[in-house]
Design an enzyme around this catalytic site. Structure first.
Site, PDB file in Angstrom:
ATOM      1  N   ASP A 159       0.855  -1.188   0.000  1.00 16.23           N
ATOM      2  CA  ASP A 159       0.000   0.000   0.000  1.00 16.23           C
ATOM      3  C   ASP A 159       0.895   1.243   0.000  1.00 16.23           C
ATOM      4  O   ASP A 159       2.115   1.168   0.183  1.00 16.23           O
ATOM      5  CB  ASP A 159      -0.965  -0.008   1.188  1.00 16.23           C
ATOM      6  CG  ASP A 159      -2.209   0.837   0.917  1.00 16.23           C
ATOM      7  OD1 ASP A 159      -2.175   1.661  -0.019  1.00 16.23           O
ATOM      8  OD2 ASP A 159      -3.214   0.689   1.638  1.00 16.23           O
TER       9      ASP A 159
HETATM   10  C1  NOJ Z   1      -4.083   3.863   0.187  1.00 13.31           C
HETATM   11  C2  NOJ Z   1      -5.261   2.978   0.423  1.00 13.31           C
HETATM   12  O1  NOJ Z   1      -5.123   2.297   1.641  1.00 13.31           O
HETATM   13  C3  NOJ Z   1      -5.472   1.959  -0.678  1.00 13.31           C
HETATM   14  O2  NOJ Z   1      -6.678   1.291  -0.444  1.00 13.31           O
HETATM   15  C4  NOJ Z   1      -5.448   2.608  -2.013  1.00 13.31           C
HETATM   16  O3  NOJ Z   1      -5.700   1.679  -3.018  1.00 13.31           O
HETATM   17  C5  NOJ Z   1      -4.093   3.265  -2.192  1.00 13.31           C
HETATM   18  N1  NOJ Z   1      -3.921   4.273  -1.172  1.00 13.31           N
HETATM   19  C6  NOJ Z   1      -3.922   3.886  -3.563  1.00 13.31           C
HETATM   20  O4  NOJ Z   1      -4.636   5.036  -3.654  1.00 13.31           O
END
Ligand code: NOJ
Length: 714
Positions: free
Chosen positions: A259
């Site tokens: 993430d």
């Molecule tokens: C952080 C989030 O936790 C995740 O769900 C998301 O896909 C990513 N950012 C990308 O934006």
């Protein structure tokens, strides 16, 4: 899969090329003209021109024109000309926004969920999206957690079923997808986003990993790891979770992406001393793609040279990235489906808006109705409250959705009635608003109406990522307004928006009817108007329990018994039982609950046999009758409880459901098959099997009101 092409590309890549290929950056970095040898567009990432135009993937870009510009510029600047894979958070729609996933879950309609994902995929692909970061299948039991809105609720089985439906829809629409967040993220302590999680081995295996295992059956292209510390180890450092379980037991061989910035966060977690250690740990755990941190770019070549990460591993990871691009067809067409013309035609087209409206109608949940709903179109109703004209009703992950294209309640009602309804805002929608200067005007307008429809609740951006709340009641000023409206002694309907199960204890007491509409998306107002005026019949059922007070959180239906049980619905009782002295144990509205304008009655529940031998199939049958004059849909739910087991089983577990249309006065026989697998669980010795003994088999229209039969497995 053209393996030869992948091998020949891989052969010509340097270690530096491979480290870049394993890195995902913001599309803005490609757009902003980064000169050779510059220190990059972000101080934090310190990327050079070569790093940026060698990155394997980008995220976060605008529509088709933007995506084309990024792709073209990237290819023109890139040395090895490996096409970019472009990813985006298409969570509940691209331009046409359908209700938040938690709401879609309440539809209990898997085909509808698939259709929603399909329209999202069609719009997204023409706008340049190769892969969406969805579905999110985190088990979410704590309403304080802002990201409950992205999940399909508190039941792992439902999460798995909906996750698979969303994947089927994305694939049918022509894009790849990414199941997230592996794993345990939903168990954030105290519902505080990004917080620590501590999950027992049993719970992890049985509840938190279940939906992933299911989703992998539909072959998603990626899995995203989560931000959290799980049982003391940051997920990105957890080799048992990532290698033994995900790659080994679950057999996932697609791309694992971290993430946003999470590889780096191992330092803040107090696990890794520096970025080099972050890179070494993540790479050794085969996180193939590092999202928005640059530890790979700066450290992988050195780590390979020092022998701390094997070249073989880096090759395997790079190969997965290339295989993803091959599968998506990017080598043959680096622009993929990106097409401005087609995007313009697909975005928000009538068919897509139709799916979004149907989804909103089917996911709103009627929580209370003393008969005031549906309204007759001739009734003079006043729409009062901060959400009566609100157009920001898309939800927290609305991608390219536009609030100005959303239908507000006032607009939906006007369209249906062919006349403008009385609308007064009364107060603001902020969490800390206290300005009641609009109350008098609101009360005056309401006084002239036959029915008051209070449009209240939680603003779309008060749930979602990084939007956890400690107080999950409807903001105080809105409750004050509701109390003033109540004093008029007129029928009072509350239409409540929310990105989570809110504490509705006050709202319930003050209202004659409560319609929970979540964040309903682009067609929210049309759907709500249809439901209010009976053009559509509510059929949504809750996939998350609604607490009476925040102190009950986490409250969920499939909890365990205790050695000192206390009635769910009473404050009375012997001391030293498991309960509160100031609150009931029961939630305000239980899992599976939701009313309809039809009245369904359950009868004749029975099993084809009360005794089951191993290998047998038992049929559970229940008759559901629509005793009303209104056609409707009912979600018939099947639960089981293993009465005594080597490891104690929950009071109830949902095992199957059927959403059935039953015409007015009609009757349907709902049938469910029960096999050994239905009764199986991870036993005390770790095996997955059904243990002999007694089971309660239950059927009903929610998790509380059920008919029960006993089944003995011998
Ligand atoms: C952080 C989030 O936790 C995740 O769900 C998301 O896909 C990513 N950012 C990308 O934006």
């Amino acid at each position: 899969m053209n393996k030869d092409r992948i091998n020949s590309i891989l052969k010509n890549m340097s270690l530096e090329d491979k480290a870049r290929q394993l890195t995902q950056i913001n599309a803005d970095f490609v757009k902003s003209d980064v000169k050779a040898d510059a220190t990059g567009t972000s101080d934090d990432l310190k990327l050079t021109h070569g790093d940026i135009y060698g990155a394997g993937s980008v995220l976060n870009f605008g529509g088709a024109d933007d995506a084309l510009a990024v792709r073209q510029k990237y290819i023109s600047q890139s040395q090895n000309k490996i096409p970019l894979v472009m990813m985006q958070d298409v969570i509940h729609g691209y331009r046409t926004i359908y209700p938040i996933p938690l709401a879609v879950g309440c539809s209990f309609d898997l085909q509808l969920a698939e259709d929603c994902a399909y329209i999202a995929a069609v719009e997204a692909k023409y706008n340049g999206v190769d892969v969406t970061f969805s579905p999110m299948v985190d088990l979410a039991r704590d309403a304080r957690w802002g990201r409950v809105m992205e999940s399909t609720g508190e039941d792992h089985y439902l999460n798995g079923e909906f996750g698979k439906a969303f994947i089927r829809g994305y694939h049918r629409g022509g894009i790849g997808c990414c199941v997230k967040h592996f794993a345990g993220y939903g168990a954030a302590e105290a519902g505080r986003d990004y917080n620590t999680t501590d999950i027992s081995e049993r719970s992890l295996k049985e509840y938190y990993l279940y939906a992933y295992r299911e989703c992998l059956k539909e072959q998603p292209e990626l899995v995203m790891t989560s931000f959290n510390l799980l049982n003391g180890v940051p997920v990105n450092a957890d080799s048992r979770l990532l290698l033994d379980i995900l790659r080994g037991e679950m057999g996932f061989d697609g791309v694992v992406v971290s993430d946003y910035g999470a590889v780096n966060e191992m330092i803040m977690h107090g696990y890794a001393a520096d970025k080099r250690e972050c890179a070494r740990t993540a790479a050794n755990n085969e996180i193939d793609l590092e999202m928005m941190s640059s530890t790979y770019v700066h450290n992988l070549p050195g780590l390979v040279k020092s022998g701390e990460v094997s070249e073989e591993k880096i090759n395997k990871m790079t190969e997965r990235m290339l295989a993803l691009k091959e599968k998506l067809g990017l080598f043959d067409n680096p622009l993929n489906a990106t097409d401005e013309q087609k995007a313009a035609e697909a975005d928000g087209c009538a068919a897509h808006r139709g799916v979004a409206r149907r989804a909103a109608e089917k996911s709103c949940v009627l929580l209370k109705n003393n008969g005031v709903l549906p309204l007759n179109t001739s009734v003079n109703a006043a729409y009062i409250g901060p959400f009566a004209e609100e157009k920001s009703i898309l939800g927290a992950w609305a991608c390219a959705g536009r609030a100005d294209e959303a239908v507000s309640i006032a607009e939906g009602v006007e369209k249906l009635l062919c006349r403008k309804p009385v609308v007064v805002k009364g107060c603001g929608r902020g969490l800390f608003d206290s300005d009641d200067s609009g109350f008098d005007g609101a009360v005056k307008a309401a006084a002239g109406a036959d029915v008051i429809v209070a449009c209240i609740g939680e603003y779309a951006h008060f749930s979602g990522e990084s939007a956890s709340r400690a107080d999950i009641r409807v903001p105080g000023v809105q409750i004050k307004l509701l109390k003033r409206l109540k004093e008029l002694n007129k029928p009072l309907v509350s239409v409540v928006f929310g990105g989570r199960p809110l504490v509705l204890t006050d709202v319930e007491k003050l209202s004659d009817a409560v319609l929970y509409v979540w964040q309903p998306g682009s067609e929210g107002g049309s759907a709500i108007a249809n439901l209010i005026y009976g053009r559509a019949n509510p059929s949504g059922k809750l996939v998350a329990s609604f607490p009476r007070s925040v102190g009950q959180c986490p409250v969920y239906y499939n909890h365990f018994r205790t050695g000192r049980p206390k009635g769910q619905d009473t404050l009375e009782g012997t001391v030293y039982t498991s309960g509160y002295i100031d609150e009931l144990n029961a939630p305000l509205y239980p899992f599976g609950y939701g009313l309809s304008y039809s009245r369904f009655e359950y009868s004749g529940f029975g099993l084809s046999s009360g005794v089951m031998r191993r290998g047998d199939k038992i049929t559970a049958r229940v008759t559901v009758e629509n005793k009303s004059g209104t056609d409707g849909e009912e979600v018939v739910q099947l639960y089981i409880c293993d009465k005594f087991a080597s490891a104690v089983r929950p009071v109830k577990e949902l095992k199957a459901f059927k959403k059935i249309y039953i015409p007015a006065g009609g009757k349907v026989l709902a049938e469910f098959e029960i096999t050994e697998d239905t009764l199986a669980f991870y036993t005390a010795n770790g095996s997955y099997e059904a243990e002999s003994g007694d089971f309660d088999i239950m059927a009903g229209g929610d998790s509380v009101n059920v008919l029960t039969e006993r089944l003995k497995l011998i």
